[in-house]
Design an enzyme around this catalytic site. Structure first.
Site, PDB file in Angstrom:
ATOM      1  N   MET A 106       7.994 -21.998 -10.715  1.00  0.00           N
ATOM      2  CA  MET A 106       8.477 -21.686  -9.361  1.00  0.00           C
ATOM      3  C   MET A 106       7.481 -22.222  -8.325  1.00  0.00           C
ATOM      4  O   MET A 106       7.463 -21.776  -7.177  1.00  0.00           O
ATOM      5  CB  MET A 106       8.669 -20.177  -9.184  1.00  0.00           C
ATOM      6  N   HIS A 148      -0.622 -23.103 -14.939  1.00  0.00           N
ATOM      7  CA  HIS A 148       0.512 -24.040 -15.047  1.00  0.00           C
ATOM      8  C   HIS A 148       0.032 -25.404 -15.564  1.00  0.00           C
ATOM      9  O   HIS A 148       0.687 -26.028 -16.400  1.00  0.00           O
ATOM     10  CB  HIS A 148       1.156 -24.272 -13.682  1.00  0.00           C
ATOM     11  N   SER A 188       0.454 -16.894  -9.496  1.00  0.00           N
ATOM     12  CA  SER A 188       0.754 -17.355  -8.133  1.00  0.00           C
ATOM     13  C   SER A 188       0.668 -16.200  -7.151  1.00  0.00           C
ATOM     14  O   SER A 188       0.343 -16.389  -5.977  1.00  0.00           O
ATOM     15  CB  SER A 188       2.156 -17.965  -8.086  1.00  0.00           C
TER      16      SER A 188
HETATM   17  O1  PAF Z   1       7.639 -17.981 -14.964  1.00  0.00           O
HETATM   18  C1  PAF Z   1       8.238 -18.485 -13.982  1.00  0.00           C
HETATM   19  O2  PAF Z   1       7.634 -19.139 -13.128  1.00  0.00           O
HETATM   20  C2  PAF Z   1       9.728 -18.285 -13.829  1.00  0.00           C
HETATM   21  O3  PAF Z   1      10.114 -17.020 -14.267  1.00  0.00           O
HETATM   22  C3  PAF Z   1      10.559 -19.389 -14.494  1.00  0.00           C
HETATM   23  C4  PAF Z   1      10.380 -19.408 -16.015  1.00  0.00           C
HETATM   24  C5  PAF Z   1      10.192 -20.743 -13.927  1.00  0.00           C
HETATM   25  C6  PAF Z   1      12.058 -19.150 -14.218  1.00  0.00           C
HETATM   26  O4  PAF Z   1      12.336 -19.173 -12.867  1.00  0.00           O
END
Ligand code: PAF
Length: 289
Positions: free
Chosen positions: A34, A41, A190
């Site tokens: 997101m 990430h 985040s």
């Molecule tokens: O973990 C996340 O950032 C969200 O839950 C995902 C897997 C991108 C789904 O929107």
């Protein structure tokens, strides 16, 4: 290595681009996000890069996983900074769909993993994992990756996605990436940007409490005793509200029974608590020695 990523905003463009790679026999690794990207990430991108030829990252703030009154409108949106970070770790394609691309007008199809979505975080955010499963299923259909990587920081989400992939027969390997922590142990997220300076100083208590509790269970302290101590320590540390601290079976997410666990048995301890307006979650695995 800095490499320009190709930005794609529509399913039409994505299919054309990925179709060429597939025809050339290249494997595709995928990380759904997101945005508001941090080192956690980027470590998932590294895993995908090692295991596949082409790495695709999606950035989409998914409205269906937010309940009314949650932080959908204020969720950090930092697209340019995110893409710069993704380019530094060598991401090939960044998929940036809008809401109409993910949920075409009149969309009525949802995906849900019953049972596992209603435990732990699902008790406090009943809509959440249904929205996650729906958007991840849609993203899997858009990207059609060979493998997808999710952070263990969101352990319940990871297990729910694994179950969805198994139940629906998606031909995708789902890999978990280890939680990346700040030097004091706080799991990167985040939403940590919402913490006040004072809250940030105390937020790492969640990881130290879970760490101690899992060590206690791993040496044979009865589960209910270790959990009671952990809950008391979180409440004493000035968290505003404790949602849960639970020790569960790592595959089913069902609570472990009271008493000491058997030698060699594995488990997962998970916790969620509020520090001001920030809901912190964390988890760790353990094996009885
Ligand atoms: O973990 C996340 O950032 C969200 O839950 C995902 C897997 C991108 C789904 O929107």
């Amino acid at each position: 290595m800095i490499k320009s990523s190709i930005r794609v905003r529509t399913l039409f463009e994505l299919r054309a681009l990925l179709g060429e790679h597939r025809r050339a026999g290249r494997s595709i690794g995928f990380i759904p996000t997101m945005g508001a990207l941090h080192d956690g990430h980027l470590s998932l991108v590294e895993i995908a890069r090692q295991k596949s030829d082409i790495t695709v990252v999606s950035i989409f703030v998914n409205p269906t996983q937010f309940a009314p009154g949650e932080d959908l409108d204020t969720y950090p949106r930092t697209e340019d900074a995110d893409i710069a970070k993704l380019e530094q770790v060598g991401t090939d394609i960044v998929y940036l769909p809008d809401v109409a691309e993910m949920y075409p007008d009149g969309s009525k199809t949802n995906v849900g993993v019953e049972g596992m979505s209603d435990l732990l975080d699902g008790i406090y955010r009943p809509h959440f994992f249904y929205g996650v499963a729906t958007v991840v299923a849609r993203l899997f259909i858009h990207v059609q990756p060979d493998l997808a990587v999710f952070g263990e920081k969101d352990y319940q989400q990871l297990q729910i996605i694994r179950r969805m992939v198994r139940d629906l027969g998606f031909p995708i390997d789902v890999l978990g990436g280890e939680t990346v922590r700040d030097a004091d142990g706080l799991a990167q997220s985040s939403r940590n940007t919402y913490l006040t300076p004072d809250g940030r100083q105390r937020a790492n208590i969640m990881s130290s409490v879970l760490h101690r509790a899992r060590s206690r269970i791993a040496i044979g302290v009865p589960v209910e005793v270790a959990l009671k101590e952990a809950r008391a320590r979180i409440e004493a540390a000035g968290f505003d509200k404790l949602d849960y601290v639970s020790a569960v079976d790592p595959a089913t997410l069902e609570d472990l029974p009271d008493g000491p666990i058997a030698r060699g048995q594995t488990g997962r301890i998970l916790g969620a608590a509020w520090m001001g307006k920030t809901r912190l979650i964390d988890n760790m695995g353990f094996t009885r020695s």
